[in-house]
Design a protein around this motif. Sequence first.
Motif, PDB file in Angstrom:
ATOM      1  N   SER A 160     -10.221   2.125   8.423  1.00 18.90           N
ATOM      2  CA  SER A 160     -10.885   1.081   7.821  1.00 18.90           C
ATOM      3  C   SER A 160      -9.891   0.020   7.476  1.00 18.90           C
ATOM      4  O   SER A 160     -10.176  -1.144   7.490  1.00 18.90           O
ATOM      5  N   PRO A 161      -8.655   0.364   7.191  1.00 24.94           N
ATOM      6  CA  PRO A 161      -7.716  -0.784   6.967  1.00 24.94           C
ATOM      7  C   PRO A 161      -7.393  -1.617   8.309  1.00 24.94           C
ATOM      8  O   PRO A 161      -6.921  -2.768   8.252  1.00 24.94           O
ATOM      9  N   LEU A 162      -7.243  -0.885   9.312  1.00 27.13           N
ATOM     10  CA  LEU A 162      -7.312  -1.311  10.758  1.00 27.13           C
ATOM     11  C   LEU A 162      -8.428  -2.547  11.075  1.00 27.13           C
ATOM     12  O   LEU A 162      -8.055  -3.707  11.148  1.00 27.13           O
ATOM     13  N   ALA A 163      -9.489  -2.006  10.797  1.00 28.39           N
ATOM     14  CA  ALA A 163     -10.547  -3.257  10.998  1.00 28.39           C
ATOM     15  C   ALA A 163     -10.388  -4.244   9.820  1.00 28.39           C
ATOM     16  O   ALA A 163     -10.631  -5.415  10.173  1.00 28.39           O
ATOM     17  N   ALA A 164      -9.979  -3.826   8.532  1.00 24.75           N
ATOM     18  CA  ALA A 164      -9.640  -4.969   7.606  1.00 24.75           C
ATOM     19  C   ALA A 164      -8.711  -5.983   7.958  1.00 24.75           C
ATOM     20  O   ALA A 164      -8.775  -7.105   8.052  1.00 24.75           O
ATOM     21  N   GLY A 165      -7.652  -5.379   8.833  1.00 21.01           N
ATOM     22  CA  GLY A 165      -6.426  -6.095   9.497  1.00 21.01           C
ATOM     23  C   GLY A 165      -6.981  -7.022  10.473  1.00 21.01           C
ATOM     24  O   GLY A 165      -6.698  -8.280  10.560  1.00 21.01           O
ATOM     25  N   ALA A 214      -1.747  -6.187  -7.561  1.00 16.22           N
ATOM     26  CA  ALA A 214      -2.003  -6.944  -6.510  1.00 16.22           C
ATOM     27  C   ALA A 214      -2.687  -8.176  -7.039  1.00 16.22           C
ATOM     28  O   ALA A 214      -3.553  -8.268  -7.980  1.00 16.22           O
ATOM     29  N   ASP A 215      -2.148  -9.376  -6.452  1.00 19.18           N
ATOM     30  CA  ASP A 215      -2.650 -10.652  -6.621  1.00 19.18           C
ATOM     31  C   ASP A 215      -4.215 -10.832  -6.142  1.00 19.18           C
ATOM     32  O   ASP A 215      -5.074 -11.464  -6.482  1.00 19.18           O
ATOM     33  N   ALA A 216      -4.324 -10.170  -4.814  1.00 21.94           N
ATOM     34  CA  ALA A 216      -5.668 -10.003  -4.151  1.00 21.94           C
ATOM     35  C   ALA A 216      -6.028  -8.649  -3.707  1.00 21.94           C
ATOM     36  O   ALA A 216      -5.179  -7.928  -3.227  1.00 21.94           O
ATOM     37  N   VAL A 217      -7.067  -8.432  -3.620  1.00 23.22           N
ATOM     38  CA  VAL A 217      -7.325  -6.914  -3.235  1.00 23.22           C
ATOM     39  C   VAL A 217      -8.774  -7.081  -2.176  1.00 23.22           C
ATOM     40  O   VAL A 217      -9.607  -7.745  -2.258  1.00 23.22           O
ATOM     41  N   LEU A 218      -8.420  -6.343  -0.949  1.00 24.96           N
ATOM     42  CA  LEU A 218      -9.410  -6.333   0.078  1.00 24.96           C
ATOM     43  C   LEU A 218      -9.951  -5.001   0.046  1.00 24.96           C
ATOM     44  O   LEU A 218      -9.337  -4.158   0.560  1.00 24.96           O
ATOM     45  N   THR A 219     -11.101  -5.136  -0.290  1.00 24.03           N
ATOM     46  CA  THR A 219     -11.818  -3.671  -0.523  1.00 24.03           C
ATOM     47  C   THR A 219     -12.614  -3.343   0.688  1.00 24.03           C
ATOM     48  O   THR A 219     -13.527  -4.009   1.286  1.00 24.03           O
ATOM     49  N   THR A 220     -12.459  -2.029   1.304  1.00 27.51           N
ATOM     50  CA  THR A 220     -13.150  -1.459   2.347  1.00 27.51           C
ATOM     51  C   THR A 220     -14.234  -0.698   1.703  1.00 27.51           C
ATOM     52  O   THR A 220     -14.091  -0.039   0.475  1.00 27.51           O
ATOM     53  N   PRO A 221     -15.441  -0.457   2.403  1.00 32.21           N
ATOM     54  CA  PRO A 221     -16.602   0.132   1.506  1.00 32.21           C
ATOM     55  C   PRO A 221     -16.758   1.770   1.650  1.00 32.21           C
ATOM     56  O   PRO A 221     -17.556   2.306   0.696  1.00 32.21           O
ATOM     57  N   ALA A 222     -16.023   2.472   2.279  1.00 34.55           N
ATOM     58  CA  ALA A 222     -16.355   3.890   2.146  1.00 34.55           C
ATOM     59  C   ALA A 222     -14.872   4.696   1.894  1.00 34.55           C
ATOM     60  O   ALA A 222     -14.073   4.455   2.468  1.00 34.55           O
ATOM     61  N   VAL A 223     -14.967   5.645   0.902  1.00 34.05           N
ATOM     62  CA  VAL A 223     -14.018   6.563   0.573  1.00 34.05           C
ATOM     63  C   VAL A 223     -13.803   7.830   1.591  1.00 34.05           C
ATOM     64  O   VAL A 223     -15.139   8.373   1.389  1.00 34.05           O
ATOM     65  N   ASP A 224     -12.990   8.050   2.109  1.00 30.91           N
ATOM     66  CA  ASP A 224     -12.830   9.395   2.995  1.00 30.91           C
ATOM     67  C   ASP A 224     -13.299  10.561   2.041  1.00 30.91           C
ATOM     68  O   ASP A 224     -12.634  10.787   1.044  1.00 30.91           O
ATOM     69  N   LEU A 234      -3.648  -5.795  -1.624  1.00 32.66           N
ATOM     70  CA  LEU A 234      -3.762  -4.693  -1.448  1.00 32.66           C
ATOM     71  C   LEU A 234      -5.255  -4.491  -0.714  1.00 32.66           C
ATOM     72  O   LEU A 234      -6.010  -5.079  -0.964  1.00 32.66           O
ATOM     73  N   ILE A 235      -4.979  -3.616   0.407  1.00 32.45           N
ATOM     74  CA  ILE A 235      -6.255  -3.140   1.123  1.00 32.45           C
ATOM     75  C   ILE A 235      -6.512  -1.753   0.657  1.00 32.45           C
ATOM     76  O   ILE A 235      -5.639  -0.853   0.841  1.00 32.45           O
ATOM     77  N   THR A 236      -7.745  -1.481   0.036  1.00 26.82           N
ATOM     78  CA  THR A 236      -8.030  -0.382  -0.635  1.00 26.82           C
ATOM     79  C   THR A 236      -9.538   0.144  -0.581  1.00 26.82           C
ATOM     80  O   THR A 236     -10.304  -0.928  -0.587  1.00 26.82           O
ATOM     81  N   ALA A 237     -10.145   1.224  -0.504  1.00 22.45           N
ATOM     82  CA  ALA A 237     -11.445   1.650  -0.775  1.00 22.45           C
ATOM     83  C   ALA A 237     -11.776   1.830  -1.993  1.00 22.45           C
ATOM     84  O   ALA A 237     -13.070   2.073  -2.598  1.00 22.45           O
ATOM     85  N   ARG A 238     -10.764   1.922  -3.109  1.00 20.22           N
ATOM     86  CA  ARG A 238     -10.840   2.094  -4.409  1.00 20.22           C
ATOM     87  C   ARG A 238     -10.118   0.929  -5.196  1.00 20.22           C
ATOM     88  O   ARG A 238      -8.900   1.178  -5.770  1.00 20.22           O
ATOM     89  N   PRO A 239     -10.673  -0.121  -5.520  1.00 18.77           N
ATOM     90  CA  PRO A 239     -10.209  -1.259  -6.214  1.00 18.77           C
ATOM     91  C   PRO A 239      -9.859  -0.956  -7.655  1.00 18.77           C
ATOM     92  O   PRO A 239      -9.307  -1.772  -8.330  1.00 18.77           O
ATOM     93  N   GLU A 240     -10.273   0.095  -8.319  1.00 18.48           N
ATOM     94  CA  GLU A 240     -10.235   0.499  -9.360  1.00 18.48           C
ATOM     95  C   GLU A 240      -8.806   1.301  -9.593  1.00 18.48           C
ATOM     96  O   GLU A 240      -8.552   1.598 -10.873  1.00 18.48           O
ATOM     97  N   GLY A 241      -8.332   1.489  -8.542  1.00 15.90           N
ATOM     98  CA  GLY A 241      -7.053   2.532  -8.522  1.00 15.90           C
ATOM     99  C   GLY A 241      -5.954   1.847  -9.047  1.00 15.90           C
ATOM    100  O   GLY A 241      -5.730   0.455  -9.340  1.00 15.90           O
ATOM    101  N   ALA A 242      -4.789   2.487  -9.288  1.00 11.20           N
ATOM    102  CA  ALA A 242      -3.560   2.175 -10.095  1.00 11.20           C
ATOM    103  C   ALA A 242      -3.125   1.001  -9.133  1.00 11.20           C
ATOM    104  O   ALA A 242      -2.388   0.178  -9.732  1.00 11.20           O
ATOM    105  N   ALA A 243      -2.857   0.955  -7.858  1.00 10.13           N
ATOM    106  CA  ALA A 243      -2.148   0.161  -7.207  1.00 10.13           C
ATOM    107  C   ALA A 243      -2.754  -1.437  -7.352  1.00 10.13           C
ATOM    108  O   ALA A 243      -2.108  -2.258  -7.259  1.00 10.13           O
ATOM    109  N   ALA A 244      -4.167  -1.480  -7.683  1.00 12.98           N
ATOM    110  CA  ALA A 244      -4.870  -2.630  -7.613  1.00 12.98           C
ATOM    111  C   ALA A 244      -4.402  -3.400  -8.822  1.00 12.98           C
ATOM    112  O   ALA A 244      -4.375  -4.814  -8.919  1.00 12.98           O
ATOM    113  N   ARG A 245      -3.753  -2.747  -9.952  1.00 10.08           N
ATOM    114  CA  ARG A 245      -3.185  -3.268 -11.085  1.00 10.08           C
ATOM    115  C   ARG A 245      -1.985  -4.531 -10.948  1.00 10.08           C
ATOM    116  O   ARG A 245      -1.664  -5.235 -11.605  1.00 10.08           O
TER     117      ARG A 245
END
Length: 366
Positions: A163-168, A142-152, A129-140
Amino acid sequence: MSGERDWYSPDVFPELRERPPWVMEEMVASEPELLEGIATGADTAAAALVVRGAGPVEVVGCGTSEHAAMGVTAMLAEAGVAAAPRQAFEAALDPRGEGAVLAVSHEGGTWATAEALAAARAAGARTALITARPEGAAARHADAVLTTPAVDRSWCHTVGYTSPLAAGLALTARLGAPPVPAGVVREVVAAGIAARPQAAAVAGALAGCARLVIVGSGADRVSARELALKVEEACYLPAVMRDLETVLHGHLPAEGPETGLVLIACDRRGGERHRLRAQTLLRAAARIGIRCAAISTQSWDGLAAAGELPAPRAAGLPAAAAALLGAAAPLQLLALELAHARGTNPDLIRRDQEPYREAAKIVEGD
Protein backbone atom coordinates in the motif's frame (compact mmCIF):
# COMPACT_ATOMS: atom_id res chain seq x y z
CA MET A 1 -0.27 -25.52 17.78
CA SER A 2 -1.21 -26.01 21.41
CA GLY A 3 -4.78 -26.92 22.29
CA GLU A 4 -4.84 -24.23 24.96
CA ARG A 5 -6.05 -20.80 23.86
CA ASP A 6 -5.88 -18.79 27.10
CA TRP A 7 -3.38 -16.44 25.50
CA TYR A 8 -5.56 -15.62 22.49
CA SER A 9 -7.65 -12.46 22.27
CA PRO A 10 -9.39 -11.52 19.02
CA ASP A 11 -9.00 -7.86 19.98
CA VAL A 12 -5.21 -8.20 19.95
CA PHE A 13 -4.25 -11.00 17.58
CA PRO A 14 -5.12 -11.70 13.95
CA GLU A 15 -7.89 -14.19 13.29
CA LEU A 16 -6.78 -17.56 14.65
CA ARG A 17 -7.01 -20.38 12.13
CA GLU A 18 -6.02 -24.01 12.56
CA ARG A 19 -5.01 -24.57 8.94
CA PRO A 20 -4.72 -22.81 5.56
CA PRO A 21 -5.93 -20.72 3.94
CA TRP A 22 -4.17 -18.23 6.19
CA VAL A 23 -5.27 -14.62 6.41
CA MET A 24 -2.03 -13.66 4.68
CA GLU A 25 -3.26 -15.40 1.55
CA GLU A 26 -6.46 -13.35 1.53
CA MET A 27 -4.50 -10.13 1.92
CA VAL A 28 -2.31 -10.98 -1.08
CA ALA A 29 -5.41 -11.79 -3.12
CA SER A 30 -6.84 -8.34 -2.33
CA GLU A 31 -3.82 -6.46 -3.68
CA PRO A 32 -4.64 -6.00 -7.40
CA GLU A 33 -7.77 -3.92 -6.79
CA LEU A 34 -6.47 -2.32 -3.61
CA LEU A 35 -3.20 -1.09 -5.12
CA GLU A 36 -4.84 0.04 -8.34
CA GLY A 37 -7.17 2.24 -6.30
CA ILE A 38 -4.33 3.75 -4.29
CA ALA A 39 -2.01 4.34 -7.25
CA THR A 40 -4.67 6.06 -9.36
CA GLY A 41 -6.90 7.63 -6.72
CA ALA A 42 -5.03 8.45 -3.50
CA ASP A 43 -5.32 12.02 -2.20
CA THR A 44 -1.67 13.06 -2.33
CA ALA A 45 -2.08 16.85 -2.41
CA ALA A 46 -1.09 17.63 1.19
CA ALA A 47 1.84 15.19 1.26
CA ALA A 48 3.11 16.60 -2.04
CA LEU A 49 3.23 20.09 -0.55
CA VAL A 50 5.44 18.79 2.26
CA VAL A 51 7.74 16.87 -0.06
CA ARG A 52 8.16 19.50 -2.80
CA GLY A 53 9.31 22.27 -0.46
CA ALA A 54 12.90 23.38 -0.10
CA GLY A 55 15.57 21.00 1.13
CA PRO A 56 16.17 17.23 1.01
CA VAL A 57 13.62 14.59 1.94
CA GLU A 58 14.26 11.75 4.38
CA VAL A 59 11.92 8.76 4.14
CA VAL A 60 11.76 6.75 7.38
CA GLY A 61 10.16 3.62 8.80
CA CYS A 62 10.68 0.40 10.75
CA GLY A 63 10.43 -3.23 9.65
CA THR A 64 8.14 -3.78 6.67
CA SER A 65 7.36 -0.07 6.69
CA GLU A 66 11.08 0.69 6.48
CA HIS A 67 11.30 -1.42 3.34
CA ALA A 68 8.27 0.38 1.92
CA ALA A 69 10.00 3.67 2.81
CA MET A 70 13.07 2.53 0.86
CA GLY A 71 10.83 1.73 -2.09
CA VAL A 72 9.14 5.13 -1.91
CA THR A 73 12.59 6.72 -1.78
CA ALA A 74 13.61 4.88 -4.96
CA MET A 75 10.50 6.15 -6.74
CA LEU A 76 10.99 9.73 -5.53
CA ALA A 77 14.65 9.71 -6.56
CA GLU A 78 13.76 8.43 -10.03
CA ALA A 79 11.25 11.30 -10.28
CA GLY A 80 14.01 13.82 -9.51
CA VAL A 81 13.33 14.41 -5.80
CA ALA A 82 16.41 14.64 -3.54
CA ALA A 83 15.31 11.81 -1.25
CA ALA A 84 17.19 9.34 0.94
CA PRO A 85 15.98 6.49 3.18
CA ARG A 86 16.71 6.36 6.90
CA GLN A 87 15.84 3.96 9.69
CA ALA A 88 13.30 5.66 11.94
CA PHE A 89 15.13 5.09 15.22
CA GLU A 90 18.32 6.60 13.82
CA ALA A 91 16.33 9.54 12.51
CA ALA A 92 14.83 10.06 15.97
CA LEU A 93 18.28 10.01 17.59
CA ASP A 94 19.78 12.50 15.15
CA PRO A 95 17.03 14.60 13.53
CA ARG A 96 17.72 16.82 10.56
CA GLY A 97 16.44 20.36 10.91
CA GLU A 98 15.95 21.07 7.21
CA GLY A 99 13.81 19.81 4.37
CA ALA A 100 11.16 17.21 5.06
CA VAL A 101 10.68 13.84 6.72
CA LEU A 102 8.20 11.48 5.10
CA ALA A 103 7.39 8.54 7.38
CA VAL A 104 5.78 5.20 6.61
CA SER A 105 3.92 3.46 9.46
CA HIS A 106 1.24 1.08 8.26
CA GLU A 107 -0.62 0.88 11.56
CA GLY A 108 0.43 4.34 12.70
CA GLY A 109 1.66 3.31 16.13
CA THR A 110 5.34 2.40 15.73
CA TRP A 111 6.99 4.37 18.50
CA ALA A 112 10.32 4.93 16.75
CA THR A 113 8.56 6.33 13.69
CA ALA A 114 6.43 8.64 15.83
CA GLU A 115 9.59 9.76 17.63
CA ALA A 116 11.33 10.43 14.31
CA LEU A 117 8.47 12.65 13.18
CA ALA A 118 8.31 14.46 16.52
CA ALA A 119 12.07 15.06 16.54
CA ALA A 120 12.06 16.27 12.94
CA ARG A 121 9.23 18.70 13.58
CA ALA A 122 10.93 20.02 16.73
CA ALA A 123 14.12 20.55 14.74
CA GLY A 124 12.27 22.57 12.11
CA ALA A 125 11.64 20.05 9.32
CA ARG A 126 8.33 19.56 7.54
CA THR A 127 6.67 16.20 8.22
CA ALA A 128 4.30 13.84 6.42
CA LEU A 129 3.05 10.31 7.03
CA ILE A 130 1.79 7.41 4.90
CA THR A 131 -0.42 5.16 7.02
CA ALA A 132 -3.57 3.06 7.08
CA ARG A 133 -4.42 4.35 10.57
CA PRO A 134 -4.56 8.16 10.54
CA GLU A 135 -5.76 8.09 14.15
CA GLY A 136 -2.47 6.51 15.28
CA ALA A 137 0.21 8.17 17.41
CA ALA A 138 2.49 8.97 14.48
CA ALA A 139 -0.12 11.18 12.81
CA ARG A 140 -0.01 13.63 15.71
CA HIS A 141 3.43 14.71 14.54
CA ALA A 142 2.68 14.95 10.81
CA ASP A 143 1.85 18.13 8.91
CA ALA A 144 0.17 15.97 6.24
CA VAL A 145 -1.20 12.41 6.28
CA LEU A 146 -1.59 10.26 3.16
CA THR A 147 -4.07 7.57 4.17
CA THR A 148 -4.23 4.14 2.55
CA PRO A 149 -7.59 2.34 2.82
CA ALA A 150 -6.90 -1.18 4.15
CA VAL A 151 -5.31 -2.35 7.41
CA ASP A 152 -3.44 -5.64 7.14
CA ARG A 153 -5.27 -8.41 8.99
CA SER A 154 -2.19 -10.66 9.15
CA TRP A 155 0.91 -9.82 11.14
CA CYS A 156 3.01 -11.11 8.25
CA HIS A 157 2.32 -7.85 6.48
CA THR A 158 1.69 -7.84 2.74
CA VAL A 159 -0.65 -4.92 2.01
CA GLY A 160 1.27 -3.15 4.78
CA TYR A 161 4.22 -3.20 2.35
CA THR A 162 2.52 -2.68 -0.99
CA SER A 163 0.00 0.00 0.00
CA PRO A 164 2.73 2.57 0.76
CA LEU A 165 4.48 1.61 -2.49
CA ALA A 166 1.30 2.36 -4.43
CA ALA A 167 0.91 5.60 -2.46
CA GLY A 168 4.49 6.53 -3.33
CA LEU A 169 3.74 5.93 -7.00
CA ALA A 170 0.71 8.21 -6.77
CA LEU A 171 2.80 10.82 -4.96
CA THR A 172 5.46 10.89 -7.69
CA ALA A 173 2.72 11.48 -10.26
CA ARG A 174 1.53 14.47 -8.22
CA LEU A 175 5.12 15.76 -8.11
CA GLY A 176 5.48 15.76 -11.88
CA ALA A 177 6.20 12.20 -12.95
CA PRO A 178 3.95 10.79 -15.71
CA PRO A 179 0.44 9.90 -14.52
CA VAL A 180 -0.17 6.27 -13.60
CA PRO A 181 -1.97 4.56 -16.53
CA ALA A 182 -5.32 3.09 -15.55
CA GLY A 183 -5.22 -0.65 -15.02
CA VAL A 184 -1.45 -1.14 -15.17
CA VAL A 185 -0.95 -1.61 -11.42
CA ARG A 186 -3.87 -4.02 -11.22
CA GLU A 187 -2.53 -6.04 -14.14
CA VAL A 188 1.05 -6.30 -12.92
CA VAL A 189 0.06 -7.37 -9.40
CA ALA A 190 -2.50 -9.87 -10.71
CA ALA A 191 0.14 -11.33 -13.03
CA GLY A 192 2.46 -11.78 -10.06
CA ILE A 193 -0.27 -13.63 -8.15
CA ALA A 194 -0.80 -15.90 -11.18
CA ALA A 195 2.71 -17.28 -10.65
CA ARG A 196 1.67 -19.05 -7.44
CA PRO A 197 2.30 -22.59 -8.83
CA GLN A 198 5.91 -21.61 -9.51
CA ALA A 199 6.15 -20.10 -6.03
CA ALA A 200 5.02 -23.40 -4.55
CA ALA A 201 7.62 -25.30 -6.58
CA VAL A 202 10.45 -22.99 -5.52
CA ALA A 203 9.31 -23.15 -1.89
CA GLY A 204 9.35 -26.93 -2.00
CA ALA A 205 12.95 -26.87 -3.19
CA LEU A 206 14.07 -24.35 -0.55
CA ALA A 207 12.04 -25.46 2.49
CA GLY A 208 14.73 -27.82 3.75
CA CYS A 209 17.52 -25.24 3.68
CA ALA A 210 19.18 -24.14 6.90
CA ARG A 211 19.05 -20.53 5.78
CA LEU A 212 18.39 -18.34 2.77
CA VAL A 213 20.49 -15.60 1.22
CA ILE A 214 18.40 -13.10 -0.75
CA VAL A 215 20.28 -11.05 -3.34
CA GLY A 216 19.39 -7.97 -5.35
CA SER A 217 20.72 -4.83 -7.03
CA GLY A 218 19.13 -1.43 -7.66
CA ALA A 219 15.48 -1.31 -6.60
CA ASP A 220 15.61 -5.10 -6.21
CA ARG A 221 17.60 -4.58 -2.99
CA VAL A 222 14.37 -3.34 -1.40
CA SER A 223 12.48 -6.44 -2.54
CA ALA A 224 15.32 -8.63 -1.26
CA ARG A 225 15.13 -7.05 2.18
CA GLU A 226 11.39 -7.53 2.29
CA LEU A 227 11.61 -11.19 1.23
CA ALA A 228 14.20 -11.89 3.93
CA LEU A 229 11.87 -10.41 6.54
CA LYS A 230 8.79 -12.19 5.19
CA VAL A 231 10.58 -15.56 5.25
CA GLU A 232 11.68 -15.12 8.85
CA GLU A 233 8.22 -13.97 9.94
CA ALA A 234 6.25 -16.56 7.99
CA CYS A 235 8.19 -19.76 8.59
CA TYR A 236 11.05 -18.93 11.00
CA LEU A 237 13.74 -19.83 8.45
CA PRO A 238 16.83 -17.64 8.93
CA ALA A 239 17.29 -15.32 5.95
CA VAL A 240 19.64 -12.48 5.14
CA MET A 241 19.76 -9.87 2.38
CA ARG A 242 22.97 -9.15 0.49
CA ASP A 243 23.70 -6.70 -2.30
CA LEU A 244 24.56 -8.53 -5.51
CA GLU A 245 28.19 -7.49 -5.62
CA THR A 246 28.68 -7.70 -1.85
CA VAL A 247 27.88 -11.40 -1.67
CA LEU A 248 30.76 -12.12 -4.06
CA HIS A 249 33.29 -10.47 -1.72
CA GLY A 250 33.89 -12.87 1.16
CA HIS A 251 30.45 -14.24 2.06
CA LEU A 252 30.42 -17.43 -0.04
CA PRO A 253 32.84 -19.37 2.25
CA ALA A 254 30.11 -19.45 4.91
CA GLU A 255 27.61 -21.09 2.52
CA GLY A 256 27.14 -24.58 1.16
CA PRO A 257 24.58 -27.22 0.21
CA GLU A 258 22.46 -26.32 3.25
CA THR A 259 22.05 -22.75 1.92
CA GLY A 260 19.38 -21.51 -0.47
CA LEU A 261 19.97 -18.42 -2.60
CA VAL A 262 17.21 -16.33 -4.17
CA LEU A 263 18.21 -13.77 -6.79
CA ILE A 264 15.71 -10.96 -7.34
CA ALA A 265 16.20 -9.39 -10.76
CA CYS A 266 13.29 -7.16 -11.80
CA ASP A 267 14.91 -3.71 -12.12
CA ARG A 268 15.23 -3.14 -15.85
CA ARG A 269 17.89 -0.46 -15.38
CA GLY A 270 20.66 -2.97 -14.66
CA GLY A 271 21.41 -3.84 -18.27
CA GLU A 272 23.91 -6.36 -19.56
CA ARG A 273 26.53 -5.67 -16.88
CA HIS A 274 24.02 -6.57 -14.18
CA ARG A 275 23.00 -9.73 -16.02
CA LEU A 276 26.60 -10.91 -16.40
CA ARG A 277 27.42 -10.29 -12.74
CA ALA A 278 24.25 -12.01 -11.53
CA GLN A 279 24.97 -15.01 -13.77
CA THR A 280 28.49 -15.14 -12.32
CA LEU A 281 27.02 -15.33 -8.83
CA LEU A 282 24.65 -18.14 -9.79
CA ARG A 283 27.48 -20.15 -11.40
CA ALA A 284 29.73 -19.69 -8.36
CA ALA A 285 26.94 -20.55 -5.92
CA ALA A 286 25.96 -23.68 -7.85
CA ARG A 287 29.59 -24.84 -7.87
CA ILE A 288 29.63 -25.03 -4.07
CA GLY A 289 26.23 -26.71 -3.88
CA ILE A 290 23.97 -23.78 -2.98
CA ARG A 291 20.38 -24.26 -4.10
CA CYS A 292 19.67 -21.28 -6.35
CA ALA A 293 16.35 -19.73 -7.36
CA ALA A 294 15.27 -16.45 -8.91
CA ILE A 295 12.36 -14.03 -8.86
CA SER A 296 12.97 -12.35 -12.17
CA THR A 297 11.59 -10.88 -15.36
CA GLN A 298 14.14 -12.94 -17.33
CA SER A 299 15.55 -16.47 -17.43
CA TRP A 300 18.82 -17.65 -15.93
CA ASP A 301 21.18 -20.59 -16.28
CA GLY A 302 21.97 -22.74 -13.26
CA LEU A 303 18.61 -22.76 -11.49
CA ALA A 304 17.85 -26.46 -11.75
CA ALA A 305 18.31 -26.84 -7.99
CA ALA A 306 15.36 -24.64 -7.01
CA GLY A 307 13.80 -23.06 -10.06
CA GLU A 308 12.47 -19.78 -11.38
CA LEU A 309 9.57 -17.69 -10.14
CA PRO A 310 8.62 -15.31 -12.96
CA ALA A 311 7.87 -11.70 -12.16
CA PRO A 312 5.76 -9.63 -14.56
CA ARG A 313 7.11 -6.70 -16.52
CA ALA A 314 5.35 -3.36 -16.19
CA ALA A 315 6.39 -1.29 -19.16
CA GLY A 316 3.83 1.41 -18.35
CA LEU A 317 5.43 2.27 -15.00
CA PRO A 318 8.73 3.98 -14.09
CA ALA A 319 11.54 1.50 -13.58
CA ALA A 320 11.67 1.55 -9.77
CA ALA A 321 7.89 1.16 -9.36
CA ALA A 322 7.80 -1.55 -12.02
CA ALA A 323 10.52 -3.53 -10.25
CA LEU A 324 9.02 -3.17 -6.79
CA LEU A 325 5.40 -3.89 -7.70
CA GLY A 326 6.41 -6.65 -10.10
CA ALA A 327 8.34 -8.50 -7.41
CA ALA A 328 5.90 -7.86 -4.56
CA ALA A 329 3.31 -10.61 -5.06
CA PRO A 330 5.87 -13.28 -6.10
CA LEU A 331 8.00 -12.66 -3.01
CA GLN A 332 4.95 -12.68 -0.74
CA LEU A 333 3.69 -15.93 -2.27
CA LEU A 334 7.12 -17.52 -1.91
CA ALA A 335 7.05 -16.72 1.83
CA LEU A 336 3.48 -18.04 2.08
CA GLU A 337 4.35 -21.26 0.28
CA LEU A 338 7.41 -21.73 2.48
CA ALA A 339 5.08 -21.48 5.47
CA HIS A 340 2.90 -24.20 3.90
CA ALA A 341 5.94 -26.40 3.22
CA ARG A 342 7.32 -25.96 6.74
CA GLY A 343 3.95 -26.24 8.50
CA THR A 344 3.80 -22.79 10.12
CA ASN A 345 1.07 -20.19 10.55
CA PRO A 346 2.43 -16.95 9.06
CA ASP A 347 -0.34 -14.74 10.46
CA LEU A 348 0.88 -14.89 14.07
CA ILE A 349 4.64 -14.51 13.40
CA ARG A 350 5.23 -17.11 16.13
CA ARG A 351 3.26 -15.29 18.84
CA ASP A 352 1.29 -18.52 19.40
CA GLN A 353 4.44 -19.79 21.18
CA GLU A 354 4.91 -18.45 24.68
CA PRO A 355 8.62 -17.51 24.58
CA TYR A 356 8.08 -15.42 21.45
CA ARG A 357 4.91 -13.90 22.83
CA GLU A 358 6.75 -12.90 25.99
CA ALA A 359 9.69 -11.57 23.98
CA ALA A 360 7.28 -9.36 22.04
CA LYS A 361 5.86 -8.02 25.30
CA ILE A 362 9.37 -7.14 26.44
CA VAL A 363 10.06 -5.28 23.19
CA GLU A 364 6.75 -3.45 23.18
CA GLY A 365 6.89 -2.69 26.91
CA ASP A 366 10.36 -1.18 26.67
